[in-house]
Design a protein around this motif. Structure first.
Motif, PDB file in Angstrom:
ATOM      1  N   HIS A 175       0.855  -1.196   0.128  1.00  0.00           N
ATOM      2  CA  HIS A 175      -0.439  -0.220   0.288  1.00  0.00           C
ATOM      3  C   HIS A 175       1.088   1.099   0.019  1.00  0.00           C
ATOM      4  O   HIS A 175       0.522   2.330  -0.760  1.00  0.00           O
ATOM      5  CB  HIS A 175      -1.253  -0.252   1.247  1.00  0.00           C
ATOM      6  CG  HIS A 175      -1.748   0.858   0.816  1.00  0.00           C
ATOM      7  ND1 HIS A 175      -1.618   2.272   2.372  1.00  0.00           N
ATOM      8  CD2 HIS A 175      -3.424   1.042   0.937  1.00  0.00           C
ATOM      9  CE1 HIS A 175      -2.811   3.373   2.147  1.00  0.00           C
ATOM     10  NE2 HIS A 175      -3.356   2.586   1.500  1.00  0.00           N
ATOM     11  N   GLY A 250     -10.562   8.426   2.947  1.00  0.00           N
ATOM     12  CA  GLY A 250     -11.229   7.156   3.116  1.00  0.00           C
ATOM     13  C   GLY A 250     -12.026   6.778   4.468  1.00  0.00           C
ATOM     14  O   GLY A 250     -11.897   5.617   4.719  1.00  0.00           O
ATOM     15  N   GLN A 370      -6.275   6.966 -12.068  1.00  0.00           N
ATOM     16  CA  GLN A 370      -7.690   6.140 -12.099  1.00  0.00           C
ATOM     17  C   GLN A 370      -7.988   5.143 -11.593  1.00  0.00           C
ATOM     18  O   GLN A 370      -8.145   4.577 -10.536  1.00  0.00           O
ATOM     19  CB  GLN A 370      -8.670   6.226 -13.128  1.00  0.00           C
ATOM     20  CG  GLN A 370     -10.840   6.510 -13.171  1.00  0.00           C
ATOM     21  CD  GLN A 370     -11.303   7.018 -13.173  1.00  0.00           C
ATOM     22  OE1 GLN A 370     -11.305   6.872 -14.393  1.00  0.00           O
ATOM     23  NE2 GLN A 370     -12.838   7.637 -12.470  1.00  0.00           N
ATOM     24  N   ASP A 373      -5.643   4.367  -8.443  1.00  0.00           N
ATOM     25  CA  ASP A 373      -6.085   4.832  -7.358  1.00  0.00           C
ATOM     26  C   ASP A 373      -7.099   3.642  -6.957  1.00  0.00           C
ATOM     27  O   ASP A 373      -7.222   3.593  -6.071  1.00  0.00           O
ATOM     28  CB  ASP A 373      -7.270   6.274  -7.159  1.00  0.00           C
ATOM     29  CG  ASP A 373      -6.629   7.339  -7.455  1.00  0.00           C
ATOM     30  OD1 ASP A 373      -5.841   7.455  -6.910  1.00  0.00           O
ATOM     31  OD2 ASP A 373      -7.431   8.525  -7.624  1.00  0.00           O
ATOM     32  N   SER A 374      -7.117   3.447  -8.229  1.00  0.00           N
ATOM     33  CA  SER A 374      -8.677   1.998  -7.439  1.00  0.00           C
ATOM     34  C   SER A 374      -7.833   0.750  -7.040  1.00  0.00           C
ATOM     35  O   SER A 374      -7.938  -0.257  -6.374  1.00  0.00           O
ATOM     36  CB  SER A 374      -9.358   1.163  -8.908  1.00  0.00           C
ATOM     37  OG  SER A 374      -9.999   2.379  -9.439  1.00  0.00           O
ATOM     38  N   SER A 377      -6.950   1.300  -3.470  1.00  0.00           N
ATOM     39  CA  SER A 377      -8.409   1.334  -2.592  1.00  0.00           C
ATOM     40  C   SER A 377      -8.591   0.121  -2.741  1.00  0.00           C
ATOM     41  O   SER A 377      -9.270  -0.845  -1.645  1.00  0.00           O
ATOM     42  CB  SER A 377      -9.223   1.629  -3.414  1.00  0.00           C
ATOM     43  OG  SER A 377      -9.587   3.212  -3.964  1.00  0.00           O
ATOM     44  N   GLN A 380      -5.985  -1.122  -0.574  1.00  0.00           N
ATOM     45  CA  GLN A 380      -6.246  -0.446   1.550  1.00  0.00           C
ATOM     46  C   GLN A 380      -7.788  -1.323   2.316  1.00  0.00           C
ATOM     47  O   GLN A 380      -7.688  -1.719   3.173  1.00  0.00           O
ATOM     48  CB  GLN A 380      -6.546   0.807   1.300  1.00  0.00           C
ATOM     49  CG  GLN A 380      -7.422   1.601   2.765  1.00  0.00           C
ATOM     50  CD  GLN A 380      -6.334   1.933   3.444  1.00  0.00           C
ATOM     51  OE1 GLN A 380      -5.603   2.272   3.315  1.00  0.00           O
ATOM     52  NE2 GLN A 380      -5.979   0.709   5.277  1.00  0.00           N
ATOM     53  N   ARG A 381      -8.587  -1.671   0.859  1.00  0.00           N
ATOM     54  CA  ARG A 381      -9.321  -2.907   1.578  1.00  0.00           C
ATOM     55  C   ARG A 381      -8.697  -4.243   1.855  1.00  0.00           C
ATOM     56  O   ARG A 381      -9.407  -4.430   2.848  1.00  0.00           O
ATOM     57  CB  ARG A 381     -10.293  -2.679   0.407  1.00  0.00           C
ATOM     58  CG  ARG A 381     -11.657  -1.639  -0.169  1.00  0.00           C
ATOM     59  CD  ARG A 381     -13.022  -2.098  -1.052  1.00  0.00           C
ATOM     60  NE  ARG A 381     -11.974  -2.873  -2.191  1.00  0.00           N
ATOM     61  CZ  ARG A 381     -12.249  -1.521  -3.097  1.00  0.00           C
ATOM     62  NH1 ARG A 381     -11.975  -0.822  -2.981  1.00  0.00           N
ATOM     63  NH2 ARG A 381     -11.645  -2.558  -4.518  1.00  0.00           N
ATOM     64  N   ASP A 384      -7.486  -3.436   5.370  1.00  0.00           N
ATOM     65  CA  ASP A 384      -8.406  -3.122   6.651  1.00  0.00           C
ATOM     66  C   ASP A 384      -9.611  -4.728   6.733  1.00  0.00           C
ATOM     67  O   ASP A 384      -9.450  -4.719   8.520  1.00  0.00           O
ATOM     68  CB  ASP A 384      -9.573  -2.206   5.845  1.00  0.00           C
ATOM     69  CG  ASP A 384      -9.166  -0.500   6.022  1.00  0.00           C
ATOM     70  OD1 ASP A 384      -8.114  -0.586   6.461  1.00  0.00           O
ATOM     71  OD2 ASP A 384      -9.383   0.137   5.469  1.00  0.00           O
TER      72      ASP A 384
END
Length: 399
Positions: A175, A250, A370, A373-374, A377, A380-381, A384
């Motif tokens: 990340h 986020g 874009q 960024d995907s 993300s 990051q998911r 998490d």
């Protein structure tokens, strides 16, 4: 029942050695060792930041705790910050930390896991509440009690969380690397101040980029006034700067709403927000963008947010990406009010310069970021999810 350390009047087994071995850091034998304190440790994760200096670089003069690889470093100041780590190598620790090692049948990694439980965290915070600087002292640490299984099961538990931490650290590095790539490419794929072409460009595109102002390219305005007493608990989403900042980071925050009737009335005056319009924070944390994703009813707070209305000459994602560049953030810091409160006004927004390539190159640049960024993300998911698994396991694997 086991006790952390020290003299236990109830006959509980004492399980931890809290080091009292302080050394003189001015002796040359420690010069090349790392000096680690709570400020070098990330809260709740045990991750060591990249800000660690050697003993020599730190110019230490007072006594420090010596630790070996595998020792636990636990920050005793502000225990609510949950600063703990397992030493990756030999070094010296700040006097604001304890050096812990298990004994009497307690496995070291299991002990490290105990320090991460909600039970220990709540205890450390409760006993450290005092005037001045919160701190858990040695006596308070001594008397903390916990339950423990047989050594073999402790080892399995400790190894399980060690493997989970390793997996989390791997995803964190991925990340962080993607964030670094994003930051680097933002600097290289937009022309630097004074330049008319970027350092990196997609194959097939040539020619100078045009210098324009945002006011030349689009309409920039704000909203009609909405008083706080007109906010509701449901209805049409009402965006404030805090909502934009939370979305950018986020994070989740408490939302505000207005009635549909008020929305219709105000939209008649100011117009309707549309998909691909952009909000930019004008107060507080200035210059943070939000790309509107649909034509669903949405209104926003005047003065808090500026409204950049989509136009044919600029690709909306390209504009959003530009608004995340260091070039833009440096610009607004230079032109906004310096004082207690900074503001980015409509007139300042209209005068903001932007470098524009042809529309097809804008779209290409926008699509690249874009996609990046995907990926960020997605990473990051996954990160998490692993952290949530760890949290759930701590709740279920300890008594």
């Amino acid at each position: 029942m086991l006790s952390i350390s020290g003299l236990n009047k109830e006959g509980d087994t004492v399980t931890v050695d809290i080091s009292t071995k302080m050394v003189d850091p001015r002796k040359g034998e420690y010069d090349n060792l790392p000096h680690i304190g709570p400020g070098n440790i990330e809260s709740f994760t045990g991750r060591i930041f990249n800000n660690v200096l050697t003993v020599r670089e730190s110019n230490l003069i007072s006594g420090k705790f010596h630790f070996n690889k595998g020792d636990i470093i636990y920050g005793k100041i502000n225990p609510q910050l949950a600063k703990y780590t397992i030493a990756p190598t030999e070094g010296l620790a700040s006097a604001d930390a304890y050096i812990l090692n298990s004994k009497n049948g307690v496995e070291q990694r299991f002990l490290y896991s105990i320090l991460q439980t909600s039970g220990f965290y709540n205890y450390s915070v409760s006993v450290s509440a005092r005037t001045g600087m919160p701190k858990i002292n040695r006596n308070e640490l001594d008397v903390y009690k916990f339950n423990s299984p047989k050594f073999k099961e402790q080892t399995r538990i400790g190894r399980f969380f060690q493997n989970l931490d390793t997996l989390i650290a791997l995803h964190q590095r991925k990340h962080d690397k993607l964030l670094a790539v994003n930051k680097s490419m933002l600097e290289k794929m937009f022309p630097k101040d004074g330049a008319d072409v970027p350092e990196i460009r997609f194959k097939g595109f040539t020619g100078k980029w045009d210098r324009k102002t945002l006011g030349e390219m689009m309409e920039i305005s704000s909203a009609a006034r909405v008083h706080k007493e007109e906010w509701t608990n449901d209805g049409v989403p009402f965006f404030r700067s805090s909502d934009v900042v939370a979305a950018f980071k986020g994070e989740v925050n408490k939302k505000a709403f207005i009635s549909y009737g008020l929305y219709k009335k105000l939209s008649t005056i100011s117009g309707c927000v549309q998909s691909n319009d952009i909000f930019v924070t004008g107060g507080g944390s200035i210059g943070i963008p939000y790309l509107v994703k649909s034509n669903e009813p949405l209104y926003f707070k005047d003065a808090d947010l500026l409204w950049f209305k989509k136009c044919a000459g600029i690709d909306c994602v390209y504009l959003y990406t530009f608004l995340t560049t260091t070039l833009f953030s440096k610009y607004i810091k230079n032109i906004t009010h310096i004082g207690t409160i900074s503001h980015y006004t409509i007139e300042q927004a209209k005068a903001t310069p932007i470098m524009l390539p042809k529309k097809d190159e804008q779209i290409k640049v926008a699509a690249f970021f874009q996609d990046l960024d995907s990926l960020i993300s997605l990473q990051q998911r996954e990160l998490d999810m692993l952290k949530n698994i760890k949290k759930a396991c701590f709740e279920r694997m300890f008594v």
